[in-house]
Design an enzyme around this catalytic site. Structure first.
Site, PDB file in Angstrom:
ATOM      1  N   GLU A  97      -8.061  -6.617   5.517  1.00  0.00           N
ATOM      2  CA  GLU A  97      -7.847  -5.706   4.096  1.00  0.00           C
ATOM      3  C   GLU A  97      -6.942  -6.221   3.550  1.00  0.00           C
ATOM      4  OE1 GLU A  97      -9.426  -1.291   3.376  1.00  0.00           O
ATOM      5  OE2 GLU A  97      -8.626  -1.093   5.493  1.00  0.00           O
ATOM      6  N   ARG A 149      -2.536  -2.125  -3.016  1.00  0.00           N
ATOM      7  CA  ARG A 149      -4.159  -1.285  -3.352  1.00  0.00           C
ATOM      8  C   ARG A 149      -4.165  -0.253  -4.088  1.00  0.00           C
ATOM      9  NH1 ARG A 149      -6.607   1.486   2.096  1.00  0.00           N
ATOM     10  NH2 ARG A 149      -7.882   2.173   1.464  1.00  0.00           N
ATOM     11  N   ARG A 159     -13.049  13.865   8.893  1.00  0.00           N
ATOM     12  CA  ARG A 159     -13.842  14.644   7.624  1.00  0.00           C
ATOM     13  C   ARG A 159     -15.554  14.386   8.470  1.00  0.00           C
ATOM     14  NH1 ARG A 159     -12.042   9.417   4.775  1.00  0.00           N
ATOM     15  NH2 ARG A 159     -10.040   9.060   5.271  1.00  0.00           N
ATOM     16  N   HIS A 213     -13.620   1.501   0.674  1.00  0.00           N
ATOM     17  CA  HIS A 213     -13.271   0.780   1.472  1.00  0.00           C
ATOM     18  C   HIS A 213     -13.831  -0.511   1.061  1.00  0.00           C
ATOM     19  CE1 HIS A 213     -13.616   3.483   5.134  1.00  0.00           C
ATOM     20  NE2 HIS A 213     -12.043   3.244   4.798  1.00  0.00           N
ATOM     21  N   ASN A 267       1.043  -1.192  -0.008  1.00  0.00           N
ATOM     22  CA  ASN A 267       0.042  -0.038   0.337  1.00  0.00           C
ATOM     23  C   ASN A 267       1.003   1.427  -0.094  1.00  0.00           C
ATOM     24  OD1 ASN A 267      -1.795   1.794   0.540  1.00  0.00           O
ATOM     25  ND2 ASN A 267      -3.322   1.430   2.350  1.00  0.00           N
TER      26      ASN A 267
END
Ligand code: AMP
Length: 406
Positions: free
Chosen positions: A388, A95, A245, A184, A7
């Site tokens: 993940e 990713r 956020r 996601h 990633n």
């Protein structure tokens, strides 16, 4: 079969090496602050019995290429490395944040795929460029390994038009591809499959709501195995309240901030992405601290948690309606797995929908998959640790095996 999952961020490379014959992680780590004076590398060797050995080293890492070479040195290190040679690695799973409408599934990387990821840069200007750097570097360091792209957006490409279109001039979709994409995806796909395994039923026979609550947060409505709606939009700013956020706000808010508060576009971007959410409401973005403050009597922390959980509850209702019937609700990621208070608040008063949490189960400890719904709850409520990286490794293995069969 050994698969390395990567990633790549603008100044970091996170990695995890898996032995996919037994689905066990062999090593993981991260090269951080690449290109800065204070770069460092953290590496963990994981033994099959679960024991581990760690190394943290402050070293100057000039660029991602050097970072990747240092990671390889650690992976083949006689003491800390689980493999003897980099050629032991069959494939690299990358990713990639935004696959736009081009990618509906995991894909072996070739020149065409790289060009398509580049074309999607306008949709993810902060993420796709470093992901491309990671691909370029991995191709040069591992020339014999198959490079595979796993997209955060791919799982949500089954969302129907009525749920992904914004009600704005249609040409903005046709010409500029402005629409809901969702993110996601690997996490939602992973926990949905784990939930089906737990229920002992095929995923294609279940309706689920998956709730990923980490620093970023999103929910998905999964109908008979397919994502049919999700809370994030064209960007990861939409939907749930997150650490920093805002999630959903009135779309006219930026005009107010510009016209009445004299803010620039950059200020507005910064405020909605980095100074809002839990941090904006009560001064801290770490859920552990927010809960601690609430327990100490802090009113702003209490209301921040109420806003946070109310948004989740509203979307549970909305997705129940979108699905028509519901079998399972899944909570996952840092907050979803570890904050029973948030799970309790989000599901309170939903008995009418057949969702009822058992207090003792919800507050009980344990690892792995846990059922927290009461005996009489029609809908099963599960806590499922997400992984993940393992999902990326699994997806990579699947496409690799498919090509070997062809
Ligand atoms: P993630 O992005 O999945 O690593 O999740 C990060 C979030 O999980 C942060 O807001 C953490 O505060 C939160 N988190 C981690 N552990 C706990 C815990 N034991 N209780 C509440 N929140 C937690």
């Amino acid at each position: 079969m050994k698969i390395l999952v990567i990633n790549t961020g603008s100044s970091s490379i996170k990695y995890e090496l898996f032995d996919m014959d037994n689905h066990l992680a062999m090593a993981s780590g991260m090269a951080e602050k690449i290109g800065e004076d204070t770069s460092l590398i953290i590496h963990k060797r994981i033994l099959p019995n679960g024991e581990s050995a760690e190394k943290m080293e402050g070293v100057l890492i000039a660029d991602h290429h050097e970072g990747m070479k240092r990671i390889v040195d650690l992976l083949v290190d006689p003491e800390l490395g689980p493999i003897q040679d980099k050629s032991d690695i069959s494939a690299i799973g990358h990713r990639v944040v935004h696959g736009g409408e081009t990618f509906h599934s995991t894909t072996i990387i070739d020149e065409k795929v790289i060009a398509a990821i580049k074309e999607n840069i306008p949709l993810a200007p902060l993420h796709n460029p470093p992901n491309l750097v990671g691909i370029e570097v991995a191709r040069s360091v591992f020339p014999d390994a198959t490079q595979v792209a796993v997209f955060d957006t791919a799982f949500h490409q089954t969302i129907p038009m009525k749920a992904f279109l914004y009600a704005i001039p249609f040409d903005m979709y046709r010409k500029n591809r402005v629409r809901r994409y969702g993110f996601h995806g690997t996490s939602h796909a992973y926990v949905a499959q784990r939930a089906a395994d737990y229920m002992g039923q095929p995923l294609v026979e279940l309706n689920l709501i998956t709730i990923h609550l980490g620093n970023g947060a999103s929910m998905a409505a999964v109908k008979l195995g397919k994502s049919v709606d999700t809370t994030m939009g064209m960007t990861p700013l939409a939907g749930l309240v997150m650490g920093t956020r805002s999630g959903d706000v009135d779309p006219a808010l930026p005009f107010f901030m510009a016209n009445h508060l004299g803010m620039s576009l950059r200020d507005i971007d910064e405020i909605l992405n980095k100074d809002s959410g839990l941090k904006g409401l009560c001064g801290t973005n770490d859920m552990r601290d927010v809960i601690e403050k609430k327990n100490a009597g802090d009113d702003r922390a209490r209301i921040a948690l109420e806003v946070y959980a109310y948004r989740i509850k509203k979307y549970i209702g909305a997705y129940f309606a979108a699905l028509g019937s519901l079998d399972v609700v899944v909570f996952t990621a840092g907050i979803g797995e570890n904050a029973p208070y948030i799970r309790e608040l989000s599901c309170s008063g939903l008995n009418g929908l057949g969702i009822e949490i058992d207090e003792e189960r919800n507050y009980g400890t344990g690892s792995g998959i846990r059922e927290i719904s009461s005996q009489k709850s029609k809908v099963k409520v599960l806590v499922i640790p997400t992984d993940e990286e393992l999902e990326i490794a699994q997806e990579t293995k699947t496409v690799l095996q498919k090509t070997l069969m062809e």
